[in-house]
Design a protein around this motif. Structure first.
Motif, PDB file in Angstrom:
ATOM      1  N   ALA A   1     -73.948  -5.146 -71.837  1.00  0.00           N
ATOM      2  CA  ALA A   1     -73.492  -3.864 -72.400  1.00  0.00           C
ATOM      3  C   ALA A   1     -72.643  -4.079 -73.654  1.00  0.00           C
ATOM      4  O   ALA A   1     -71.958  -5.097 -73.789  1.00  0.00           O
ATOM      5  N   GLU A   2     -72.735  -3.107 -74.542  1.00  0.00           N
ATOM      6  CA  GLU A   2     -71.956  -3.201 -75.782  1.00  0.00           C
ATOM      7  C   GLU A   2     -70.488  -2.826 -75.542  1.00  0.00           C
ATOM      8  O   GLU A   2     -70.184  -1.980 -74.706  1.00  0.00           O
ATOM      9  N   VAL A   3     -69.632  -3.468 -76.315  1.00  0.00           N
ATOM     10  CA  VAL A   3     -68.203  -3.104 -76.313  1.00  0.00           C
ATOM     11  C   VAL A   3     -67.887  -2.632 -77.730  1.00  0.00           C
ATOM     12  O   VAL A   3     -68.002  -3.399 -78.687  1.00  0.00           O
ATOM     13  N   LEU A   4     -67.543  -1.362 -77.864  1.00  0.00           N
ATOM     14  CA  LEU A   4     -67.296  -0.802 -79.199  1.00  0.00           C
ATOM     15  C   LEU A   4     -65.901  -1.189 -79.683  1.00  0.00           C
ATOM     16  O   LEU A   4     -64.923  -1.069 -78.946  1.00  0.00           O
ATOM     17  N   VAL A   5     -65.848  -1.643 -80.923  1.00  0.00           N
ATOM     18  CA  VAL A   5     -64.568  -2.030 -81.526  1.00  0.00           C
ATOM     19  C   VAL A   5     -64.379  -1.216 -82.808  1.00  0.00           C
ATOM     20  O   VAL A   5     -65.176  -1.327 -83.743  1.00  0.00           O
ATOM     21  N   LEU A   6     -63.360  -0.374 -82.831  1.00  0.00           N
ATOM     22  CA  LEU A   6     -63.084   0.409 -84.042  1.00  0.00           C
ATOM     23  C   LEU A   6     -62.450  -0.521 -85.084  1.00  0.00           C
ATOM     24  O   LEU A   6     -61.418  -1.143 -84.825  1.00  0.00           O
ATOM     25  N   VAL A   7     -63.108  -0.603 -86.254  1.00  0.00           N
ATOM     26  CA  VAL A   7     -62.655  -1.558 -87.280  1.00  0.00           C
ATOM     27  C   VAL A   7     -61.455  -0.987 -88.055  1.00  0.00           C
ATOM     28  O   VAL A   7     -61.480   0.148 -88.510  1.00  0.00           O
ATOM     29  N   ASP A   8     -60.429  -1.812 -88.198  1.00  0.00           N
ATOM     30  CA  ASP A   8     -59.314  -1.488 -89.103  1.00  0.00           C
ATOM     31  C   ASP A   8     -59.587  -2.219 -90.405  1.00  0.00           C
ATOM     32  O   ASP A   8     -59.759  -3.444 -90.404  1.00  0.00           O
ATOM     33  N   HIS A   9     -59.632  -1.478 -91.492  1.00  0.00           N
ATOM     34  CA  HIS A   9     -59.899  -2.147 -92.768  1.00  0.00           C
ATOM     35  C   HIS A   9     -59.187  -1.400 -93.887  1.00  0.00           C
ATOM     36  O   HIS A   9     -58.845  -0.222 -93.767  1.00  0.00           O
ATOM     37  N   VAL A  10     -58.971  -2.114 -94.974  1.00  0.00           N
ATOM     38  CA  VAL A  10     -58.440  -1.480 -96.178  1.00  0.00           C
ATOM     39  C   VAL A  10     -59.454  -1.749 -97.268  1.00  0.00           C
ATOM     40  O   VAL A  10     -59.629  -2.897 -97.693  1.00  0.00           O
ATOM     41  N   ASP A  11     -60.175  -0.689 -97.658  1.00  0.00           N
ATOM     42  CA  ASP A  11     -61.195  -0.804 -98.699  1.00  0.00           C
ATOM     43  C   ASP A  11     -62.129  -1.992 -98.493  1.00  0.00           C
ATOM     44  O   ASP A  11     -62.360  -2.789 -99.406  1.00  0.00           O
ATOM     45  N   GLY A  12     -62.641  -2.132 -97.310  1.00  0.00           N
ATOM     46  CA  GLY A  12     -63.648  -3.172 -97.078  1.00  0.00           C
ATOM     47  C   GLY A  12     -63.061  -4.497 -96.616  1.00  0.00           C
ATOM     48  O   GLY A  12     -63.789  -5.365 -96.167  1.00  0.00           O
ATOM     49  N   GLU A  13     -61.735  -4.634 -96.712  1.00  0.00           N
ATOM     50  CA  GLU A  13     -61.131  -5.881 -96.228  1.00  0.00           C
ATOM     51  C   GLU A  13     -60.745  -5.680 -94.760  1.00  0.00           C
ATOM     52  O   GLU A  13     -59.883  -4.846 -94.441  1.00  0.00           O
ATOM     53  N   VAL A  14     -61.421  -6.445 -93.894  1.00  0.00           N
ATOM     54  CA  VAL A  14     -61.204  -6.283 -92.454  1.00  0.00           C
ATOM     55  C   VAL A  14     -59.843  -6.868 -92.079  1.00  0.00           C
ATOM     56  O   VAL A  14     -59.504  -7.984 -92.457  1.00  0.00           O
ATOM     57  N   LYS A  15     -59.077  -6.097 -91.295  1.00  0.00           N
ATOM     58  CA  LYS A  15     -57.748  -6.588 -90.905  1.00  0.00           C
ATOM     59  C   LYS A  15     -57.879  -7.606 -89.770  1.00  0.00           C
ATOM     60  O   LYS A  15     -58.826  -7.557 -88.988  1.00  0.00           O
TER      61      LYS A  15
END
Ligand code: FAD
Length: 313
Positions: free
Chosen positions: A2-16
Motif C-alpha cells: 500500500a502507498e503511504v502519502l507524504v505531503l512535500v514541504d518545499h520552497v520553490d522546488g527545493e525539497v526541505k
C-alpha cells in the motif's frame, strides 16, 4: 504494497530536509508516494527519488492559491482513491491543521508531534509539552501522522518518482480564504530553526538585546539561533525565533540553552532534542533536570570560551 502519502514541504522546488525524513519513515510502512502542491515539482523530483518516492502526485497549481483546506481535500481524496496505508505530514503548525482536517474527512484519527513511527504504524509521540512520551495507534481508517522535523534520520533509497497529475474538485468551503500575498522571511546565513542539527538559544539571562554572545556560539557550530519567550517579549530577539509552546518546536541533535530557566512552556518546544547543554548561573535552575550536560556559570564567560574552543578545532 500500500502507498503511504507524504505531503512535500518545499520552497520553490527545493525539497526541505523534513520531507526526506518523512519518506524514510514512510518506507517502514509501505510504498512512499509524494504529494506535491505548488510549482517546482520538476526540479524537486530528483530529490524525492533519492529518498525512495515511487510516485509523485502533482496537484493543480491553483491549490497553492489557498490556505490549508484544499490540501486536506486533496490528501483525503488521494488516500481514498489509492487505499493508502497512511498519510504523513511534517508537524508544522500549518501541516498539523491539514492533518486534522484530513483525518476528519477520512473519518480516521490523527497523531501529532510524532517523534518516531514503526512499520506497524505505532507512533511515538510527545505530549503534555514533551513531559510524557506515548505510543499510540490510530484504530480506524487511514492514520494521519504529523512527524516532527529531525526526529527520523533520513536515509537514501532509490525510488522511481513516477509523476502523475491529479485533479480535485474543491468545495466552496475550501476556497473560502485565498492567499493574497506571500512575504518570504529573510533566510539569512544560518540554518532554518526547525530543521537545524544544532540550535543555540538565549534567554533572559542574556540580559540585553545584544545577542552576539549567542550568535557567535551558534555560528561557530553552524547552528540556528533560538530564544525563550522572555527574550522575545523583551524585544531582544525577533519572535519567529521563539522556541516553546507558543513558538517553534525543535528536535536537534544538540540544543544549547544559554540563560534559560527551563519553564514547562519552553521545554514543550525543545524537550525532544537528542542532547541538551545548559549554561545557567543558578545550580537549582529546572533546565538542569533535563540537561544531558550542564555548566553552572555566567553565560557571558562560558559561551565565549566554548566559541573559542569550537573555532580552534
Ligand atoms: P527566566 O525564567 O527569567 O530565566 C532566566 C534564567 O537565566 C534563570 O534561570 C537565571 O538563573 C539565568 N541567568 C540569568 N543571568 C545569567 C547569566 N549571566 N548567565 C547564565 N545564566 C543566567 N516561554 C518560552 O520560552 N517559549 C514559549 O513558547 C512560551 N510560551 C508560553 C505560553 C504561555 C501560555 C505562558 C503562560 C508562558 C509561556 N512561556 C514561554 C513563558 C515561560 O513560562 C517562561 O516565562 C519563559 O520561558 C522564561 O524564559 P527564560 O528562561 O529566558 O527566563
Amino acid at each position: 504494497m500500500a502507498e503511504v502519502l507524504v505531503l512535500v514541504d518545499h520552497v520553490d522546488g527545493e525539497v526541505k530536509k523534513v520531507t526526506t525524513e518523512l519518506l524514510t519513515a514512510a518506507r517502514r510502512i509501505g510504498e512512499p508516494a509524494a504529494v506535491w502542491v505548488g510549482g517546482g515539482a520538476d526540479a524537486g523530483k530528483a530529490k524525492l527519488a533519492e529518498f525512495g518516492a515511487q510516485k509523485v502526485y502533482t496537484a493543480p497549481a491553483e491549490l497553492d492559491d489557498y490556505v490549508v483546506a484544499p490540501k486536506a481535500e486533496l490528501l483525503a481524496k488521494l488516500a481514498g482513491e489509492k487505499s493508502a496505508a497512511a498519510v504523513l505530514v511534517s508537524a508544522t503548525p500549518e501541516n498539523k491543521e491539514i492533518a486534522g482536517r484530513t483525518a476528519v474527512k477520512l473519518g480516521s484519527g490523527v497523531l501529532t508531534d510524532v517523534v518516531d513511527v514503526t512499520g506497524e504504524l505505532v507512533a511515538e509521540h510527545s505530549i503534555f509539552g514533551g513531559a510524557v512520551v506515548t505510543h499510540a495507534r490510530v484504530q480506524s481508517g487511514v492514520p494521519v501522522v504529523a512527524v516532527r522535523p529531525n526526529s527520523v534520520p533520513a536515509e537514501p533509497a532509490e525510488g522511481a518518482a513516477e509523476q502523475e497529475e491529479v485533479s480535485v474538485e474543491l468545495s466552496a468551503a475550501a476556497t473560502g480564504a485565498k492567499v493574497v500575498e506571500r512575504v518570504v522571511q529573510e533566510k539569512g546565513a544560518r540554518p532554518e530553526l526547525t530543521e537545524a542539527a544544532i540550535v543555540v538559544s538565549g534567554g533572559r539571562g542574556v540580559g540585553s538585546d545584544d545577542f552576539s554572545v549567542v550568535e557567535a556560539l551558534a555560528d561557530s557550530l553552524d547552528a540556528a539561533v533560538g530564544a525563550s519567550r522572555a527574550a522575545v517579549d523583551s524585544g531582544w530577539y525577533p519572535n519567529q525565533f521563539q522556541v516553546g509552546q507558543t513558538g517553534k518546536t525543535v528536535s536537534p541533535n544538540l540544543y544549547v540553552a544559554l540563560g534559560i530557566s527551563g519553564a514547562i512552556q519552553h521545554r514543550a518546544g525543545m524537550q525532544t532534542s537528542k542532547n541538551i547543554l545548559a549554561v545557567n548561573k543558578d545550580p537549582e535552575a529546572p533546565i538542569f533536570e533535563l540537561a544531558d550536560f550542564g555548566v553552572v556559570g555566567d553565560l557571558h564567560t562560558v559561551a565565549p570560551q566554548l566559541t573559542e574552543e569550537v573555532t580552534k578545532r
